[in-house]
Design an enzyme around this catalytic site. Structure first.
Site, PDB file in Angstrom:
ATOM      1  CG  HIS A   1      -2.084   1.043   1.434  1.00  0.00           C
ATOM      2  ND1 HIS A   1      -1.273   2.245   1.269  1.00  0.00           N
ATOM      3  CD2 HIS A   1      -2.812   1.024   0.525  1.00  0.00           C
ATOM      4  CE1 HIS A   1      -2.836   2.999   1.848  1.00  0.00           C
ATOM      5  NE2 HIS A   1      -3.632   2.067   1.354  1.00  0.00           N
TER       6      HIS A   1
ATOM      7  CG  ASP B   1       0.563  -1.951   6.521  1.00  0.00           C
ATOM      8  OD1 ASP B   1      -0.212  -2.456   6.823  1.00  0.00           O
ATOM      9  OD2 ASP B   1       0.308  -1.739   5.011  1.00  0.00           O
TER      10      ASP B   1
ATOM     11  CD  GLN C   1      -6.534  -4.562   3.856  1.00  0.00           C
ATOM     12  OE1 GLN C   1      -7.885  -5.226   4.417  1.00  0.00           O
ATOM     13  NE2 GLN C   1      -6.937  -3.358   4.122  1.00  0.00           N
TER      14      GLN C   1
ATOM     15  CE  LYS D   1      -7.629   0.054   6.506  1.00  0.00           C
ATOM     16  NZ  LYS D   1      -7.823  -0.474   5.175  1.00  0.00           N
TER      17      LYS D   1
ATOM     18  CB  CYS E   1      -3.847   3.490  -1.212  1.00  0.00           C
ATOM     19  SG  CYS E   1      -5.177   4.512  -1.648  1.00  0.00           S
TER      20      CYS E   1
HETATM   21  N1  7TS Z   1      -1.680  -0.898   4.643  1.00  0.00           N
HETATM   22  C1  7TS Z   1      -2.357  -1.921   4.082  1.00  0.00           C
HETATM   23  C2  7TS Z   1      -2.473  -3.257   3.582  1.00  0.00           C
HETATM   24  C3  7TS Z   1      -3.550  -1.240   3.680  1.00  0.00           C
HETATM   25  O1  7TS Z   1      -4.896  -2.076   2.979  1.00  0.00           O
HETATM   26  C4  7TS Z   1      -4.060  -0.130   4.329  1.00  0.00           C
HETATM   27  C5  7TS Z   1      -5.631   0.312   3.621  1.00  0.00           C
HETATM   28  C6  7TS Z   1      -2.968   0.893   5.002  1.00  0.00           C
HETATM   29  C7  7TS Z   1      -1.558   0.217   4.422  1.00  0.00           C
HETATM   30  C8  7TS Z   1      -3.284   2.121   5.887  1.00  0.00           C
HETATM   31  O2  7TS Z   1      -4.424   2.632   6.580  1.00  0.00           O
HETATM   32  P1  7TS Z   1      -4.628   3.416   7.020  1.00  0.00           P
HETATM   33  O3  7TS Z   1      -5.950   3.526   8.174  1.00  0.00           O
HETATM   34  O4  7TS Z   1      -3.910   4.552   7.192  1.00  0.00           O
HETATM   35  O5  7TS Z   1      -5.901   4.228   5.682  1.00  0.00           O
HETATM   36  N2  7TS Z   1      -5.731   0.621   2.677  1.00  0.00           N
HETATM   37  C9  7TS Z   1      -6.920   0.357   1.777  1.00  0.00           C
HETATM   38  C10 7TS Z   1      -7.980   0.022   1.454  1.00  0.00           C
HETATM   39  O6  7TS Z   1      -7.505  -1.114   0.488  1.00  0.00           O
HETATM   40  N3  7TS Z   1      -8.905   0.659   0.709  1.00  0.00           N
HETATM   41  O7  7TS Z   1      -9.232   2.078   1.297  1.00  0.00           O
HETATM   42  C11 7TS Z   1      -8.110   2.014   2.464  1.00  0.00           C
END
Ligand code: 7TS
Length: 414
Positions: free
Chosen positions: A127, A205, A208, A231, A371
C-alpha cells in the site's frame, strides 16, 4: 451449502447500518471492508458513553472524570497487548492509523538508523503507506529502496527476497502481511526468520491481516507491527504501532509536546516513560475507548473463527466470480492463501463503471488503484474492482453481487 463458522444472522443484528436501504429502497450489501468496516452498537455506545458521562482529558488532572477517562483509555492498551500477545503495554503506541504508525518508524527509528548507501527492502504489493515513507527517508539519506517482485500467481518471489538479504547494506525489511488488492497472505513468519538470520529488523504492515486472522507478535518475532482500528470494527482516527521494547527504548521521540515529557527546561527536556514518550498531545481518547469495545467484540467471536468464516465466504465468492464470463481475478487461486479480498476486472468494463452499476443495486464495492499503484503497474492495469468481506457478510450477498455482475455484462454486451 456449508455451514458458516459464525452465526452471521446474529452478528448482523449488532450492526445498525446493515439494516439501511440505499439507492431508493435497495437493501445495502456492504462489500468494501478492506477500506473500512462497519461498527457494532457496542463500539458506538462506548464512544457515546464517554462523551455523555466522563469526557475529560487524560493523564493530567486528579478529578474523577479524568481518572475514569484515563482508566478507560489505558484499558484499551491492555486489551491490545492481549489481542496481539505483546510483551507489555509499554510496547503499544496509539497513532491515528497504520499510515501514521509506519511514518513514526520512518521518522524516528529510520532517521536514527538509516545512512547513506543503506537499503530498505519492501515489496511490489505494498500500500502507498508502506512505500512513500520509505521513499522520503531513502531520498533524504541517499539510501536505496528495493522491491521484492510478485509473480503472476499473486505470490511474492521469495528467492528474490533471499538475494536482497545477501547485501550487507539492508537495514530494514517492511512487509504487508496481507495484500489489500490481491488478498495474498504473505509468509511473513518465514521472511522474518530469513531477515533475522542477517540481523535485519522487520516491520509488518498488519492493516489487512490483524483484523482478519490471529496475529501474535511474539510468535512472529517482528520488531514493528502497524494496524488501524477502523478496519476491525473500531472507529476511524485510531491506529496502533507495536515496537519490541529494546528497540523502542533507543528510539528518539517522534513529536514533541505535552504528555510526552517528564521535565521541560529552557534548553532541554527529559522525556516521559514508554509508551507515553511517543504520544505527544491530547490523543483520540473517545475513539481509543471505542476501539476497546471492538477488540472485545472480536475476542468474543475468536480470531480463528473470523478467519474460518472468511475462507468459507472467499472460497464461495472465488468460485462464483471466476465463473462469470470475461472475468480476470487477481491474486492466488487458493482461498486459504488469501484474505477476504477479491480484485477483478470484467472484459474492458472500466472498474468505476462497474462499481457504479453495483451501487445501483445497493452493492458497495471499491474500484480504483486501491492506493497500490506500484502493484497496478506490475499487473499492467490502471484499476480493478474489489469486493472485500468481513464477519457480517453472507453468501446471499455474494449471490447478489454475482447477479448484478451478470446485469453489468448484459448492459455492456460482453
Ligand atoms: N496498509 C494496507 C495493507 C492497507 O490496506 C491500508 C489501507 C493501509 C496500510 C493504510 O491504512 P490507514 O488506516 O492508515 O489508511 N487500505 C485501504 C484500502 O484498501 N482501501 O482503503 C484503504
Amino acid at each position: 451449502m456449508q455451514k458458516s463458522a459464525l452465526n452471521v444472522r446474529k452478528i448482523r443484528k449488532d450492526f445498525p447500518i446493515l439494516k439501511r436501504e440505499v439507492m431508493g429502497g435497495k437493501q445495502l450489501v456492504y462489500l468494501d471492508n478492506a477500506a473500512t468496516t462497519q461498527k457494532p452498537l457496542s463500539v458506538i455506545n462506548a464512544i457515546n458513553n464517554y462523551y455523555m458521562n466522563y469526557n475529560s482529558n487524560i493523564h493530567r488532572a486528579v478529578h474523577q472524570l479524568a481518572e475514569e477517562a484515563t482508566a478507560a483509555y489505558e484499558e484499551t492498551r491492555k486489551k491490545i497487548v492481549g489481542f496481539i500477545n505483546a510483551g507489555s503495554t509499554d510496547e503499544i503506541i496509539f497513532t491515528r492509523n497504520t499510515t501514521e504508525a509506519i511514518n513514526l518508524v520512518a521518522y524516528s527509528w529510520g532517521r536514527a538508523n538509516i545512512k547513506r548507501g543503506d537499503k530498505i527492502v519492501i515489496t511490489e504489493i505494498e500500500h502507498h503507506s508502506n512505500i512513500v515513507p520509505w521513499q522520503i527517508l531513502t531520498q533524504e539519506k541517499a539510501a536505496k529502496l528495493e522491491y521484492v517482485g510478485v509473480g503472476d500467481d499473486g505470490y511474492l518471489k521469495i528467492d528474490e527476497f533471499a538475494k536482497y538479504l545477501d547485501s550487507k547494506k539492508v537495514k530494514l525489511v517492511s512487509l504487508s502481511q496481507m495484500s489489500n488488492v490481491l488478498g495474498t497472505i504473505v509468509p511473513v513468519n518465514e521472511m522474518i526468520k530469513m531477515a533475522h538470520e542477517k540481523g535485519i529488523p522487520v516491520l509488518i504492515d498488519g492493516a489487512q491481516s490483524v483484523p482478519h486472522m490471529p496475529v501474535d507478535v511474539q510468535k512472529l518475532d517482528c520488531e514493528f507491527l502497524a494496524f488501524s482500528a477502523h478496519k476491525m470494527l473500531g472507529p476511524t482516527g485510531v491506529g496502533v504501532l507495536y515496537v519490541k521494547r529494546d528497540l523502542l527504548e533507543k528510539m528518539p521521540p517522534f513529536m514533541g509536546g505535552g504528555d510526552m515529557i517528564k521535565e521541560v527546561h529552557k534548553y532541554e527536556t527529559r522525556y516521559n516513560d514508554l509508551p507515553y514518550k511517543f504520544e505527544g498531545g491530547t490523543p483520540n481518547i473517545a475513539d481509543v475507548i471505542g476501539f476497546g469495545a471492538a477488540i472485545d467484540y472480536l475476542q468474543n467471536i475468536g480470531m480463528d473463527r473470523v478467519r474460518e468464516h472468511e475462507i468459507d465466504i472467499t472460497k464461495y465468492a472465488l468460485d462464483k466470480i471466476s465463473a462469470v464470463k470475461g472475468v480476470t481475478i487477481y491474486g492466488p487461486a487458493n482461498a486459504t492463501d488469501r484474505g477476504g479480498v477479491i480484485s477483478f476486472n470484467i472484459g474492458d468494463i472500466h472498474p468505476h463503471d462497474l462499481a457504479t452499476i453495483m451501487n445501483d443495486h445497493g452493492i458497495a464495492i471499491r474500484s480504483g488503484h486501491h492506493c497500490a499503484q506500484v502493484l497496478m503497474e506490475r499487473l499492467d492495469v490502471s484499476a480493478t474492482s474489489r469486493a472485500s468481506f468481513y464477519i457480517y457478510n453472507t453468501k446471499e450477498e455474494v449471490d447478489a453481487l454475482i447477479s448484478a455482475l451478470a446485469e453489468a455484462r448484459r448492459l455492456f454486451r460482453i
